[in-house]
Each structure stands twice: as C-alpha cells, then as structure tokens.
Design a protein around this motif. Structure first.
Motif, PDB file in Angstrom:
ATOM      1  N   UNK A 120       0.637  -1.124  -0.256  1.00  0.00           N
ATOM      2  CA  UNK A 120      -0.388  -0.208   0.114  1.00  0.00           C
ATOM      3  C   UNK A 120       0.922   1.294  -0.307  1.00  0.00           C
ATOM      4  N   UNK A 121       1.946   0.832   0.998  1.00  0.00           N
ATOM      5  CA  UNK A 121       2.907   2.489   0.809  1.00  0.00           C
ATOM      6  C   UNK A 121       3.471   2.949  -1.057  1.00  0.00           C
ATOM      7  N   UNK A 122       3.758   1.571  -1.645  1.00  0.00           N
ATOM      8  CA  UNK A 122       4.053   1.622  -2.765  1.00  0.00           C
ATOM      9  C   UNK A 122       3.043   2.125  -3.805  1.00  0.00           C
ATOM     10  N   UNK A 123       2.188   1.976  -3.448  1.00  0.00           N
ATOM     11  CA  UNK A 123       0.451   2.150  -4.454  1.00  0.00           C
ATOM     12  C   UNK A 123       0.133   3.569  -4.235  1.00  0.00           C
ATOM     13  N   UNK A 124       0.789   4.097  -2.830  1.00  0.00           N
ATOM     14  CA  UNK A 124      -0.182   5.250  -2.397  1.00  0.00           C
ATOM     15  C   UNK A 124       0.600   6.730  -2.294  1.00  0.00           C
ATOM     16  N   UNK A 125       2.133   6.153  -1.762  1.00  0.00           N
ATOM     17  CA  UNK A 125       2.834   7.591  -0.948  1.00  0.00           C
ATOM     18  C   UNK A 125       4.765   7.497  -1.718  1.00  0.00           C
ATOM     19  N   UNK A 126       4.625   6.510  -2.071  1.00  0.00           N
ATOM     20  CA  UNK A 126       6.130   6.245  -2.584  1.00  0.00           C
ATOM     21  C   UNK A 126       6.447   7.750  -4.208  1.00  0.00           C
ATOM     22  N   UNK A 127       5.731   8.004  -4.558  1.00  0.00           N
ATOM     23  CA  UNK A 127       5.483   8.915  -5.994  1.00  0.00           C
ATOM     24  C   UNK A 127       5.997  10.225  -5.036  1.00  0.00           C
ATOM     25  N   UNK A 128       5.217  10.822  -3.556  1.00  0.00           N
ATOM     26  CA  UNK A 128       4.807  11.833  -3.469  1.00  0.00           C
ATOM     27  C   UNK A 128       6.430  12.175  -2.298  1.00  0.00           C
ATOM     28  N   UNK A 129       6.292  13.562  -2.551  1.00  0.00           N
ATOM     29  CA  UNK A 129       8.017  14.118  -2.119  1.00  0.00           C
ATOM     30  C   UNK A 129       7.539  14.071  -0.779  1.00  0.00           C
ATOM     31  N   UNK A 130       6.524  14.181   0.474  1.00  0.00           N
ATOM     32  CA  UNK A 130       6.864  14.518   1.503  1.00  0.00           C
ATOM     33  C   UNK A 130       7.995  13.000   1.896  1.00  0.00           C
ATOM     34  N   UNK A 131       9.142  13.383   1.992  1.00  0.00           N
ATOM     35  CA  UNK A 131      10.439  12.686   2.570  1.00  0.00           C
ATOM     36  C   UNK A 131      10.682  11.994   2.935  1.00  0.00           C
ATOM     37  N   UNK A 132      10.221  12.823   4.539  1.00  0.00           N
ATOM     38  CA  UNK A 132      10.001  12.660   6.135  1.00  0.00           C
ATOM     39  C   UNK A 132       8.986  11.724   6.670  1.00  0.00           C
TER      40      UNK A 132
END
Length: 649
Positions: free
Chosen positions: A21-33
C-alpha cells in the motif's frame, strides 16, 4: 517452535501488505520525511500486530461429570482432551534451522560492514568540524559516506572542493539515518526470506538520499552543478551497506525527484490507509476461547437456590469482587467412588481456600457454609443473612446434591477432614449431619477410649462398669485437641474423679437411653460389658446395641507433603522460573501420574497459552519429590492427576 514460525509468517504477511500500500499510494510523493516515518512505523507495526490478539470468551455448559478413582482433576476437566501420543513432525525443526542460518548470514554481513567502516575511521586523518561532526580523510579511493557522527571522504575529494558533499553527509547525520539503517537491518535478519523487507530497505535508503539532496538544494547549491556532481560520483566505488553513501541509490531516481513538483499537503491523508489495515489485521487474528463448565461446578446466585430456580440460568451480575471470584472460580470436585468432596472457594479478601472431605456418604444431600458441614436450616439462614452470598452446587445421583453457601463472614474451614474422626472442632459420622452447635454430643466407645481415674491412666480395655457410680464426683470427656495435648492421644479421653467415702451417698442417677428409648434398670443390667454409646455434657448416656458396620477397605487420594493438591500447587508456584523470550501469561493444564510407589511420571502439558510456558510447567512437575500414593481397597494404586499452573509475569 511452531508458534514462532506462525508468528514470523503473520509478521511477513503484515509487512508485505503495508509495503504494497505504501508503494501504491505514497512512494511518488515528495514528503520524504513523512514517507520515511510511515515506512519505519509500519515495519515495526508488522511485528507488533501478531502479538495483539483480541480474545472473545464463550462459556459452554457441559452435562454433570462423575469423577472416578482413575482421574482426579483440579479444575473443569472438560477443558482437557486426552489424545494418543504421536511422533513430532520434523518440518518445524527444518524450517527453524533454515531461518536461523539466514538470520545469521544477514547479521554477519552487517557486522562485517561495521568492522570495515571502523577500520577506515581508525586509519584516516581526523578533523572536528564546527558543527560537531568528525571528518575522516582517507587515502583510499572510497566514495564519500557518513556513519553515526563520522563523515568519510577521500583525499582527492577533499582537495578538489567538497562543500556540497559535506552538506549532503551532514544532513544524513543530522537526520539520524544511520539508526534507521541499523533498525531495518535487524528486521531484515528476522524477515530475510520476505522479499518485501528487501524492497522496503531499498526504498528507505532512497528516501535518505532524497532528504539529503533536498538539504543540499535548500542550502543554496545550484541544482545543475549538483546534478553534474552526482553523475561524476556515480562511477565511484560503492560504500558499505550500513553507511549513507553519497552515490547510493539510482542516479535517475534522485535527479527525477529533484525535478518533481512538490506534492500537495492533502496527499499526506493517504497515509490513513494504515488504520483499516490495522483493523483488518486485528480482526484476522482475533480468536474465541471456549470456557467449559460442568453443571456440577456452576456457582449460582443465592436467590435462585432459595427460590428453587434452575441453577443453569444466566449468572447474576456480580455485586463485589468477593462475589465475582466465587461465581467465576468457585467449584466442587466430587469423587463418588472414594466418597471425597473438595470445595474450592474464596474468602472476603478474595484469597483462595480449599477444604477436602473424606469418608462422606454421598447418597444424601450435604450442606456446607464456608467449608463447614452444617444442617440445611443453618445454610438457609446464612444465605438469607448475607446479600453477597454465593452458592456452589455439585449434582449427585438420585437427585442428591452437595451445596456450599459462601459468605463474607467467617470463619472459613480449610484443610483435609476425615469425617470418621474428630477433626477441626467437630465430629461427623457417615449418614449424619452434625453442626458445630451440636458439639456437646460426642460419640465415644469404651473400647476406643483412654480412661483416666483419679489421675491414673487405666490399662487398655478397662471396664467402666467396675466403677461405683455413687463414688464419682466428676467426669469429663476430653475432645481431640485437648486429649492430644494432655495425654498424647488422638482418641477420646474420659477423666473420672472419685471419692470412695461417698459410696453410700445417694447421687442422682443419669438418664440412660438404649437405642433411642429411656432404659429401665433391668435393661441396663442386661447390657454387655463395654457398651458403645455417647455421653452428653449433662451426663445423659446414649447407648446403641446395633452392630458396628464392617469397615470398608481404605481408599484415599494421593497426597503431597501430607496435604491435598493445594499443597502441591504451592510447591509448583514456588519453583516456577518464568521462561525467557516470551511475554505470554496464563494457565497451563498439566497431567501426570502418581505411581504406586509415589513417583511422578508421564508428565504432559495438555493445553496452555505458549509452548515455553508448557515446557516450564512440565519441567517443574517432573522434578517433584515423591508423593504418598493413592490407596484403592487398601492397596497403593496409580492415579492420573490434572492440575493448573499459573504464569503471571
């Protein structure tokens, strides 16, 4: 062993689902921290959730059980299923061996990497920077990297200008990326067989580089110059696995992330996917535990008993902790073959008490109050007088039952009581109900008595008829405790004082009853020597001419240190060592055999919350000292016992 493998499997599934679910939903966002926190948090959560088991309890009432001399149980036997022994499967051992080998390989790789870093740090030239970091300048061709508070850079990079590299590595140290890597390495050792952990580890390292690159750009560096620097360093020798290397991660991903448009703050709400996943995980691991109770072990409300209602109806809501403990844990254990009854109940301080009766006639109703055998009227009065009373009932054959009223007001009777002997302040003969209020009447037999006349102990078999009743000035019947103290005997003692000078004085002749009827002088004269009977406190003599029933061969349960199962339970709890490596707690049911010689044999854990607790319970009981074996028809016999062992960390 199988429990550990099951736990690792559940953790692997949870880790894979969270990462997907992380890969599908958040991995492309720039919220690195933020993404870094999500990755680390869900990784830790994957190991915690399998331990969080929601337990739903269900009570199943079973038909009344009759115990026999073959089995004596210390709790509801319905919770135990005896199964034939089978050989243990080998596959858990093989899987555990493979798991250990893989975990060791990962840990060795991590240790080797740390040792290599420490060698470079120890051999390089040191400089302490103003911001507190230690700069290590090495003569080897090594790509710049940081680890903990150290920044390692080659002599070539140091002399050609290294400000952007230094800013990059300082960001790694300030954000404590080294601790992230160590944490994930430990998880990797536990989940080395899970592809998700290796992908999560690579994504976390990429996030570290994204954060450090962002710190360089925010310091004012030219983005194109910095990208060219990354390209030049991309061909350098790779760093160590536990270090944050300047050229780590794919070059394309880092450059692309620099050029990406900053994600909207609303995108962070996608991280709420964790909440339903946690709920689904808890629901999937929830379990229903069935508590079995026999009808003859159900405590009931006093009002239901007095009104004649069915005791199998729902129990009332407990009014106090005292009521709650007795309703839920109070119980009878009845052995009809050996005529024994054990009552387990709790006093006003909620302390567990046990009283064990032997020699009872179970072909009748038996009534108790706080462990003492009483009349029905006395039990009814106790039930009416105490609003918190709990009644524990065991149903016998022929519509008979044994019941106990448990009240907050004492005294409380404990210990082992043989009703065929004087014990704990009262006497009870089979087929009779004698309460403490009837204490004045004690059954005696001249053949069993110790007779003391004027301070002199008479020989065994002394004929009381040889004493002139007119000369007797006092006569006292000593009961067990006082007789034992003054005359070192547990038999009854009659102490008689005479005055020969009063032979001719007229003394009131005591009433004498034979078989319940007042006797005439002729009937008294016709009695044989040493008749059996009772002597009341007022001098009244009650004589029975019925033959004494033939004594049955002795039957008894096994005993430990002279006591009941409660004594053994105390010994077990005193010798328990809580096993390391488990957080489980609860009750382990253990069965074992007390052999004809008193040896403890064939110890088995029937059920328990954790294998390590099961093994510890078996270890302790296997080390038990010898018991006094059970008797059947007067001969030692092997008995199978089941007792609970409680583990509370």
């Amino acid at each position: 062993m199988t429990e550990f493998l099951s736990y690792q499997g559940k953790a692997a599934i949870a880790l894979a689902v969270f990462y997907m679910f992380y890969r599908l939903l958040l991995s492309k966002d720039t919220f690195h921290r933020f993404n870094r926190i999500v990755l680390l948090g869900t990784a830790a959560l994957s190991f915690i959730l399998p331990l969080c088991v929601i337990t739903l309890r269900k009570v199943v009432i079973l038909p009344a059980m009759e115990a026999s001399s073959e089995t004596i149980v210390g709790e509801a036997a319905g919770t135990v299923a005896m199964v034939p022994e089978v050989s243990a499967p080998i596959w858990p051992v093989v899987l555990c061996s493979l798991f250990v080998l893989g975990a060791l390989a990962v840990l060795v790789h991590v240790a080797t990497s740390i040792i290599g870093i420490m060698r470079i740090i120890g051999s390089g030239n040191r400089q302490t920077l103003e911001s507190g970091e230690t700069l290590i300048i090495t003569e080897t061709d090594t790509a710049p990297f940081s680890w903990m508070k150290y920044i390692v850079i080659s002599r070539e990079d140091y002399e050609s200008g290294y400000s952007q590299i230094l800013t990059h590595e300082k960001a790694h140290i300030a954000l404590r990326h080294s601790w992230d890597i160590l944490f994930v390495d430990m998880i990797t050792a536990l989940q080395w067989f899970n592809p998700a952990i290796w992908m999560l580890k690579a994504d976390l390292r990429a996030l570290h580089e994204f954060e450090a690159d962002d710190a360089v750009l925010r310091s004012g560096a030219n983005i194109k110059e910095y990208q060219y620097l990354l390209i030049r360093k991309a061909v350098s020798k790779s760093g160590y696995s536990v270090a944050n290397s300047f050229n780590h991660s794919t070059l394309k991903a880092r450059i692309t992330m620099m050029l990406n448009k900053k994600s909207s703050r609303m995108s962070a709400w996608k991280a709420l996917y964790v909440i339903p996943l946690v709920g689904i995980s808890l629901a999937a691991t929830a379990e229903t535990r069935v508590d079995y109770q026999y009808e003859d072990q159900q405590p009931v409300a006093a009002a239901d008993t007095l009104n004649g209602k069915d005791s199998k109806k729902s129990l009332p809501e407990p009014k106090s902790e005292f009521t709650k403990k007795n309703l839920r844990e109070g119980r009878f254990i009845v052995d009809k073959e050996n005529n024994t009854v054990t009552l387990i109940y709790f006093d006003s301080a909620c302390k567990e008490l046990q009283v064990h009766y032997t020699g009872l006639d179970l072909n009748q109703n038996i009534y108790m109050h706080n462990g003492a055998i009483v009349t029905k009227e006395m039990q009814d009065k106790a039930m009416f007088d105490d609003p918190d009373v709990v009644v524990i009932v065991a149903y016998l054959k022929d519509n008979n039952r044994v019941s106990a009223a448990i009240t907050k007001t004492g005294p409380y009777v404990t210990g082992t009581i043989n009703v065929d002997k004087n014990a704990d302040g009262f006497t009870l003969k089979s087929g009779t109900q004698v309460s403490p209020a009837d204490e004045e009447k004690v059954e005696v037999s001249a053949n069993d008595l110790v007779v003391v006349v004027n301070g002199e102990r008479m020989p065994e078999g002394f004929d009381l008829n040889t004493i002139d009743l007119a000369t007797i000035t006092s006569m006292e019947v000593l009961k067990t405790e006082k007789a034992l103290k003054e005359y070192a005997t547990d038999e009854g003692v009659i102490v008689i004082t005479t005055d020969p000078s009063k032979t001719n004085e007229k003394k009131p002749v005591p009433d004498i009853y034979i078989d319940g009827k007042k006797a005439t002088s002729e009937e008294v004269a016709a009695l044989p020597a040493n008749p059996k009977g009772t002597i009341a406190a007022d001098g009244t003599v009650w004589i029975s001419t019925y033959d004494k029933p033939e004594e049955k061969p002795q039957n008894s349960a096994p005993t430990f240190n002279g006591g009941t199962n409660a004594e053994f339970s105390k010994w077990v709890q005193a010798n328990i060592r809580y096993p390391e490596g488990t957080t489980a707690k609860g009750r382990v049911s253990v069965s074992f055999t007390v052999s004809e010689s008193g040896k403890v044999m064939d110890v088995k854990a029937l059920q328990g919350p954790d294998q390590k607790l099961n093994d510890e319970a078996v270890r302790v009981i296997s080390s038990s000292p010898d018991w006094t074996p059970a008797l059947k028809d007067g001969k030692p016999t092997a008995i199978r016992l089941v007792i609970p062992v409680n583990f509370q960390k």
